[in-house]
Design an enzyme around this catalytic site. Structure first.
Site, PDB file in Angstrom:
ATOM      1  N   GLU A 118       0.827  -1.210   0.000  1.00 15.73           N
ATOM      2  CA  GLU A 118       0.000   0.000   0.000  1.00 15.73           C
ATOM      3  C   GLU A 118       0.865   1.266   0.000  1.00 15.73           C
ATOM      4  O   GLU A 118       0.445   2.318   0.483  1.00 15.73           O
ATOM      5  CB  GLU A 118      -0.971   0.012   1.192  1.00 15.73           C
ATOM      6  CG  GLU A 118      -1.921  -1.169   1.236  1.00 15.73           C
ATOM      7  CD  GLU A 118      -2.754  -1.320  -0.025  1.00 15.73           C
ATOM      8  OE1 GLU A 118      -2.963  -0.317  -0.743  1.00 15.73           O
ATOM      9  OE2 GLU A 118      -3.197  -2.452  -0.311  1.00 15.73           O
ATOM     10  N   GLY A 119       2.055   1.139  -0.551  1.00 10.11           N
ATOM     11  CA  GLY A 119       2.953   2.283  -0.644  1.00 10.11           C
ATOM     12  C   GLY A 119       4.057   2.210   0.386  1.00 10.11           C
ATOM     13  O   GLY A 119       3.784   2.147   1.587  1.00 10.11           O
TER      14      GLY A 119
END
Length: 591
Positions: free
Chosen positions: A443-444
């Site tokens: 998610e980054g």
């Protein structure tokens, strides 16, 4: 076998005493039904489910992992996982915070955050499966057509179907502008989706009768780069507009990854070969839908970091109390024992207090973020909703980035307390270290969170969320300016908040002259922000404890950890400030 006991007392302290959630939630639309008795009952039942059902499967799921059958392209999850999911669905947990119109229970996101923490402490790998379903629900609820919401949301909310997010490709990781997956129109409103996606959590498994993949792809007339990305719902089994489930779609898991941690979670290579899909939202506007589900997922991953830190703390504290090694430097603390427990040694206490500072303070930050989500969705006046949305947007990269980085530090300290015994698989603590590492990546990555914070939330959005947060900090400091019992915390917090504002202005000015200053400073700016935000959480916690009717020992424990944090961890912020001020000139080009 490691232990897990849901920290209900501290959860309720953060929710009610520190953040005043009872009054806040009661003032929101539909909040009259969200009584403290109801919320407490939900938390109690969540604790039972996670302690008794999920926690015992954590080590065995890691040891067994998932099984991939190449002939059928199917995945079997570890023993007990599927049965646990059935209990989860039967208990109504899948739709805990979803709107009632779609079959959910519409409980506050703040309550959902605490139940999620319990799930991820009990079994992080298992918790990834319902997390991806929640992302699909968020995207469809905000961007799906009426028929898509009618057809897809009810089975997703019920848990009969699950979801996945299909973003990454072999050549396109964080740079989604490079993705190549194609979506060709069929002429009947549907599309043929073709391409390969990698690192797809819960892309294939044996939990549910259908999986709704949310796939980023390009239409034939798509502009180049990220402006040409669309999102499509591509189910494992075809679904018509009437909701009828048809034949198997032309998609399959091509493999599952063999990973460092979260081995009970199926991380798949997904191949789409002209699979039937349906466009979600306008063409070429898929990033809007993606960020809706990704923002929720980033907050959830921050909670994963908090959760694994909590479990590591519980076990290392238990071990430090029981394991005897050497004598206290001041002489035998337990003369009747052959040696003193580890907990008598100052450096062991330092490691335990570090974990406790990150866990209990981090819980306040995470629940505070979830409360903003509730306010944004349910507040009566638009200004409150807007402010909560801006504040939440600002907090997400801090919660995601820092609670996960702190989980790496916390689990490392837990392993250090165990010493060589921590390195042994049978004792279980090394799994925490391995599982925590992924939370800083998916998610980054931490760098992506840092760039989002300074590049988007500060520069593009002109620091709206930061202004709200600093106003909150300022109001707290003003309220307690004359409180002698809080002077140790209020003064340094006020100074740190002022430095945060000044540092931000200075960085914005430097970035206007050289954009590379953003990249050079971003991660250090994220850390600086996280340490100051956590100082606010701890100052509020001490104030809340002192004003409560809780036992003296509880109040003293909060004060002790806060004192440790302000004296030994908050000063780290100044090191990050110095690194920021050193500038991009200290990062020479590398051939």
């Amino acid at each position: 076998m490691t232990i897990y006991k849901a920290p209900l007392d501290d959860m309720r302290f953060a929710l009610y005493d520190v953040l005043g959630a009872e009054a806040i939630l009661g003032s929101l639309g539909g909040g009259q039904a969200h009584t403290r008795d109801l919320i407490d009952a939900v938390l109690d039942e969540a604790a039972r489910f996670n302690e008794q059902v999920l926690a015992p499967l954590n080590a065995s799921g890691d040891e067994e992992g998932c099984h991939y059958d190449k002939a059928t392209a199917t995945v079997t999850t570890p023993k007990g996982f599927k049965e646990a999911y059935r209990q989860y669905v039967d208990g109504g947990w899948a739709g805990l915070t979803a709107p009632e119109v779609h079959g959910g229970q519409a409980l506050p996101h703040a309550v959902g955050a605490l139940t999620k923490e319990m799930i991820d402490s009990a079994n992080l790998a298992w918790g990834i499966y319902p997390l991806l379903s929640q992302g699909a629900v968020d995207a469809l609820e905000h961007h799906g057509d009426a028929w898509q919401q009618e057809v897809f949301l009810k089975p997703l909310v019920e848990g009969r179907w699950t979801g996945s997010m299909c973003l990454t490709e072999p050549q396109a990781g964080s740079d989604l502008g490079l993705l190549k997956t194609r979506a060709e129109p069929n002429g009947d409103g549907s599309y043929r989706v073709s391409g390969t996606k990698i690192f797809i959590s819960a892309g294939e498994h044996d939990f549910a009768e259908n999986i709704v993949h949310l796939v980023l792809a390009r239409l034939p007339d798509a502009p180049a780069g990220s402006r040409g990305i669309s999102m499509l719902a591509v189910p494992k089994f075809r679904v018509g507009k009437d909701g009828a489930m048809g034949e198997r779609n032309t998609l399959a898991a091509g493999a599952i990854e063999h990973k460092m941690g979260i081995r009970g979670s199926a991380t798949c290579v997904m191949n789409f070969d002209g699979a039937e899909g349906w466009l979600i939202g306008p063409a070429h506007k898929g990033l809007q839908a993606m960020f809706t589900m990704m923002n929720a997922a980033r907050l959830a991953v921050g909670i994963q970091g908090l959760a694994i830190s909590e479990r590591a703390l519980q076990n290392s504290l238990n071990y430090a109390r029981e394991r005897v090694q050497m004598r206290a430097l001041t002489g035998p603390a337990y003369p009747d024992k052959p040696a003193d427990p580890l907990v008598v040694h100052p450096d062991v206490r330092r490691m335990l207090l570090t974990q406790q500072a990150f866990v209990e303070g981090g819980r306040v930050l995470a629940v505070y973020g979830a409360l903003q989500s509730d306010i944004e969705a349910r507040a009566a006046d638009e200004s409150s909703r807007t402010q909560a949305g801006e504040l939440l947007s600002f907090l997400i990269p801090i919660v995601k980035g820092m609670l996960t980085e702190w989980s790496v530090e916390s689990t490392k300290e837990a392993l250090q307390i165990y010493g060589g015994h921590g390195y042994i698989v049978e004792n279980g603590v090394e799994q925490f270290v391995r599982d925590a590492r992924i939370t800083t990546l998916y998610e980054g990555t931490t760098q992506i969170q840092a760039l989002d914070l300074i590049g988007r939330k500060i520069l593009q959005l002109k620091g709206a969320g930061l202004k709200h947060f600093l106003a909150e900090v300022g109001a707290f400091c003003k309220q307690h300016a004359q409180d002698a019992g809080l002077a140790t915390f209020v003064g340094p917090l006020s100074q740190a908040a002022k430095a945060w504002g000044e540092l931000t202005q200075s960085l914005v000015a430097r970035a206007s002259e050289n954009p590379e200053e953003i990249g050079a400073a971003a991660v250090d700016y994220l850390y600086f922000s996280g340490y100051v935000a956590l100082a606010w959480a701890w100052a509020r916690s001490v104030a809340a404890a002192e004003g409560s009717s809780r036992p003296a020992a509880f109040k003293q424990a909060k004060r002790d950890v806060a004192t440790f944090y302000f004296a030994r961890i908050l000063p780290r912020a100044q090191l990050h400030r110095q690194a920021i001020e050193a500038g991009v000139a200290t990062l020479p080009a590398i051939a």
